[in-house]
Design a protein around this motif. Structure first.
Motif, PDB file in Angstrom:
ATOM      1  N   GLY A   1       0.827  -1.205   0.000  1.00  0.00           N
ATOM      2  CA  GLY A   1       0.000   0.000   0.000  1.00  0.00           C
ATOM      3  C   GLY A   1       0.861   1.255   0.000  1.00  0.00           C
ATOM      4  O   GLY A   1       0.594   2.215  -0.733  1.00  0.00           O
ATOM      5  N   SER A   2       1.924   1.236   0.805  1.00  0.00           N
ATOM      6  CA  SER A   2       2.810   2.399   0.863  1.00  0.00           C
ATOM      7  C   SER A   2       3.451   2.658  -0.487  1.00  0.00           C
ATOM      8  O   SER A   2       3.569   3.812  -0.925  1.00  0.00           O
ATOM      9  CB  SER A   2       3.914   2.175   1.898  1.00  0.00           C
ATOM     10  N   ALA A   3       3.867   1.583  -1.158  1.00  0.00           N
ATOM     11  CA  ALA A   3       4.503   1.747  -2.461  1.00  0.00           C
ATOM     12  C   ALA A   3       3.521   2.347  -3.465  1.00  0.00           C
ATOM     13  O   ALA A   3       3.869   3.257  -4.224  1.00  0.00           O
ATOM     14  CB  ALA A   3       5.016   0.393  -2.971  1.00  0.00           C
ATOM     15  N   VAL A   4       2.285   1.849  -3.440  1.00  0.00           N
ATOM     16  CA  VAL A   4       1.290   2.357  -4.388  1.00  0.00           C
ATOM     17  C   VAL A   4       1.009   3.837  -4.114  1.00  0.00           C
ATOM     18  O   VAL A   4       0.990   4.662  -5.032  1.00  0.00           O
ATOM     19  CB  VAL A   4      -0.020   1.543  -4.303  1.00  0.00           C
ATOM     20  N   ILE A   5       0.800   4.172  -2.850  1.00  0.00           N
ATOM     21  CA  ILE A   5       0.482   5.567  -2.520  1.00  0.00           C
ATOM     22  C   ILE A   5       1.679   6.467  -2.850  1.00  0.00           C
ATOM     23  O   ILE A   5       1.509   7.570  -3.387  1.00  0.00           O
ATOM     24  CB  ILE A   5       0.094   5.702  -1.033  1.00  0.00           C
ATOM     25  N   ALA A   6       2.889   6.015  -2.542  1.00  0.00           N
ATOM     26  CA  ALA A   6       4.084   6.809  -2.850  1.00  0.00           C
ATOM     27  C   ALA A   6       4.177   7.047  -4.359  1.00  0.00           C
ATOM     28  O   ALA A   6       4.408   8.170  -4.828  1.00  0.00           O
ATOM     29  CB  ALA A   6       5.340   6.092  -2.357  1.00  0.00           C
ATOM     30  N   PHE A   7       3.953   5.986  -5.105  1.00  0.00           N
ATOM     31  CA  PHE A   7       4.031   6.069  -6.559  1.00  0.00           C
ATOM     32  C   PHE A   7       2.999   7.051  -7.113  1.00  0.00           C
ATOM     33  O   PHE A   7       3.306   7.916  -7.944  1.00  0.00           O
ATOM     34  CB  PHE A   7       3.796   4.680  -7.155  1.00  0.00           C
ATOM     35  N   ILE A   8       1.783   6.920  -6.641  1.00  0.00           N
ATOM     36  CA  ILE A   8       0.692   7.745  -7.165  1.00  0.00           C
ATOM     37  C   ILE A   8       0.869   9.206  -6.753  1.00  0.00           C
ATOM     38  O   ILE A   8       0.603  10.121  -7.531  1.00  0.00           O
ATOM     39  CB  ILE A   8      -0.658   7.172  -6.708  1.00  0.00           C
ATOM     40  N   THR A   9       1.336   9.440  -5.539  1.00  0.00           N
ATOM     41  CA  THR A   9       1.574  10.816  -5.100  1.00  0.00           C
ATOM     42  C   THR A   9       2.628  11.467  -5.990  1.00  0.00           C
ATOM     43  O   THR A   9       2.495  12.614  -6.418  1.00  0.00           O
ATOM     44  CB  THR A   9       2.065  10.833  -3.638  1.00  0.00           C
ATOM     45  N   ALA A  10       3.683  10.707  -6.288  1.00  0.00           N
ATOM     46  CA  ALA A  10       4.796  11.268  -7.052  1.00  0.00           C
ATOM     47  C   ALA A  10       4.465  11.409  -8.534  1.00  0.00           C
ATOM     48  O   ALA A  10       4.827  12.401  -9.171  1.00  0.00           O
ATOM     49  CB  ALA A  10       6.032  10.386  -6.879  1.00  0.00           C
ATOM     50  N   LEU A  11       3.774  10.414  -9.090  1.00  0.00           N
ATOM     51  CA  LEU A  11       3.636  10.385 -10.542  1.00  0.00           C
ATOM     52  C   LEU A  11       2.200  10.490 -11.032  1.00  0.00           C
ATOM     53  O   LEU A  11       1.940  10.556 -12.245  1.00  0.00           O
ATOM     54  CB  LEU A  11       4.296   9.111 -11.088  1.00  0.00           C
ATOM     55  N   GLY A  12       1.235  10.559 -10.100  1.00  0.00           N
ATOM     56  CA  GLY A  12      -0.175  10.578 -10.505  1.00  0.00           C
ATOM     57  C   GLY A  12      -0.568  11.825 -11.275  1.00  0.00           C
ATOM     58  O   GLY A  12      -1.369  11.755 -12.216  1.00  0.00           O
ATOM     59  N   GLY A  13      -0.017  12.978 -10.897  1.00  0.00           N
ATOM     60  CA  GLY A  13      -0.381  14.233 -11.573  1.00  0.00           C
ATOM     61  C   GLY A  13       0.061  14.226 -13.028  1.00  0.00           C
ATOM     62  O   GLY A  13      -0.726  14.528 -13.936  1.00  0.00           O
ATOM     63  N   GLY A  14       1.318  13.843 -13.255  1.00  0.00           N
ATOM     64  CA  GLY A  14       1.835  13.783 -14.622  1.00  0.00           C
ATOM     65  C   GLY A  14       1.125  12.711 -15.436  1.00  0.00           C
ATOM     66  O   GLY A  14       0.908  12.871 -16.643  1.00  0.00           O
ATOM     67  N   THR A  15       0.748  11.619 -14.759  1.00  0.00           N
ATOM     68  CA  THR A  15       0.034  10.547 -15.449  1.00  0.00           C
ATOM     69  C   THR A  15      -1.322  11.037 -15.950  1.00  0.00           C
ATOM     70  O   THR A  15      -1.688  10.807 -17.106  1.00  0.00           O
ATOM     71  CB  THR A  15      -0.168   9.348 -14.497  1.00  0.00           C
ATOM     72  N   LEU A  16      -2.043  11.726 -15.075  1.00  0.00           N
ATOM     73  CA  LEU A  16      -3.355  12.242 -15.473  1.00  0.00           C
ATOM     74  C   LEU A  16      -3.207  13.217 -16.639  1.00  0.00           C
ATOM     75  O   LEU A  16      -3.944  13.144 -17.628  1.00  0.00           O
ATOM     76  CB  LEU A  16      -4.037  12.918 -14.280  1.00  0.00           C
ATOM     77  N   ARG A  17      -2.233  14.125 -16.532  1.00  0.00           N
ATOM     78  CA  ARG A  17      -1.988  15.063 -17.637  1.00  0.00           C
ATOM     79  C   ARG A  17      -1.711  14.302 -18.945  1.00  0.00           C
ATOM     80  O   ARG A  17      -2.286  14.612 -19.985  1.00  0.00           O
ATOM     81  CB  ARG A  17      -0.773  15.939 -17.301  1.00  0.00           C
TER      82      ARG A  17
END
Lengths: 200, 200, 200
Positions: free
Chosen positions: A32-48
């Motif tokens: 869970g920590s890995a997923v949340i860390a990943f999404i926090t770091a890269l989720g914004g650019g991914t959505l864009r």
């Protein structure tokens, strides 16, 4: 652009740490920590990237992003006690990350031929949506919807970046000026307690 | 199609207001309100465009959608007290918006060469997922999963639209008939208190 | 590959049932149950397809997935009492589904020319993100972030699948070995109560 790439990686690292710390508060396990860390770091650019149609999304083509998130996670496991004391340092890097993500997001969106208004908006999406997704996945109302001014800082910096592309300034200088403006607005907002009014 | 475009914009405006009002209930600031308004109004169509691969997503190519959301937000700040009294007018426009989004969603999906079943489903996604995303971002179980019948109305109207494309009727007449059917089912459902049974 | 296709459909069916049961716990109506069932079953593969840029997403091109979810939903309405007693059978099919989704997700991502690390990650995304989205839409912290080991099983099985593509083994044998490894790790994890430590 090497310095910019490096700072981009540092921004990713710091965002990932902020995600891992949230996961730890919510008593998540390593996955869970890995997923949340990943999404926090890269989720914004991914959505864009999804919205503008840049696929495979950016981090899939450069393994360094994945490694950076893993490094941040390991770092959190080893030094958590120490990290939570470094609030000022974390805040500084976080602010650099936000500024860079916002300005580079504008640049990438413009390179896809989209309009300036959309590009400035996508800059802010790149910078803040990682945090929004982190909060949604942790089952809380996104923090940024309630009290932070930094999206406004991103929009201002993104607009300035766009305006400066019409000047004679070099591209990297243009980026730096805009990033510094985002950082300055955010730091001032935090120091002075600025906020936006809600609908009453 | 000009009238349809106009109504599409009106639907966007009304959906954006519904998002802004939700944000205000949750005591979000101006930025949070803008994001929720935007996502409520354009989230359904965005999800449809991503799934069918129509990128950049629709609202990126027509700035009027962005301006409409901003106008709705300004309107909310100025006239909130007055808006909350206009429940009937709001409900009417909301229903028009849903009908239009559903039918135009079917039309767009078919134009990508996808099957009728998928197209009808994408019509409903266009109409209702903005509200679903609004609720997820506001940290509540999506309203529509618990009591509204309007997704069913969208599926019925979308199916009818598809059936009518095989007749001699003009495209715009076909659209209007289907939209009116969606609206009629929804209005009847609300008046008669219709609902779907859950799994017991 | 026919057996694999069949098991893929069975995996979809079982995932859809797990979604419908969650919806029923949350007292959602038929529409909410259908959406949650659909997203639980197909959300992971959808997210993978969006990220790698495979659009229209997979289930849009093969109506059997849509029909399978509808069949699962009907099945739930008719036999709910009976299903909740079948926990062992459900667990078996669920585990087969996870293993297959993970391995086929790796295979598809590699076929898009992406790196092994990204492919293995996308395998796990295919297998587990349906459940994550189910939990987010039901307004709870995703279960998998707190106690399941199966994402780890997916990563291990996905890595093994990639390693085996360098051997002389046939593609379908390679898939089967990897799927069985995912299943074995998950079954062992549940039996032995294995878990991952959180950040303390």
């Amino acid at each position: 652009m090497d310095l910019i790439y490096t700072l981009n990686i540092i921004g990713t690292f710091v965002f990932a740490i902020s995600g891992a710390l949230t996961a730890s508060e919510k008593k998540m396990d390593a996955f869970g920590s890995a997923v949340i860390a990943f999404i926090t770091a890269l989720g914004g650019g991914t959505l864009r990237d999804l919205l503008i149609g840049s696929q495979p999304v950016g981090w899939m083509l450069d393994p360094n992003y994945l490694y950076t998130v893993m490094a941040a996670l390991t770092f959190c496991y080893l030094f958590k006690k120490w990290i939570v004391k470094l609030t000022r340092t974390m805040f500084l890097f976080d602010t650099i990350g936000i500024g860079l993500f916002a300005v580079l997001g504008v640049q990438k969106t413009l390179s896809f031929g989209l309009s300036p208004a959309i590009a400035i908006m996508m800059g802010a999406v790149s910078a803040v949506f990682g945090g929004v997704l982190r909060d949604v996945l942790s089952n809380r109302v996104p923090l940024i919807f309630r009290r932070e001014i930094y999206a406004t800082a991103c929009l201002a910096g993104g607009g300035l970046y766009y305006a400066l592309t019409f000047t004679q300034l070099s591209d990297s200088l243009t980026i730096w000026i805009a990033v510094v403006v985002v950082m300055a607005i955010r730091v001032l907002a935090v120091k002075k307690g600025w906020g936006l009014p809600g609908i009453k």
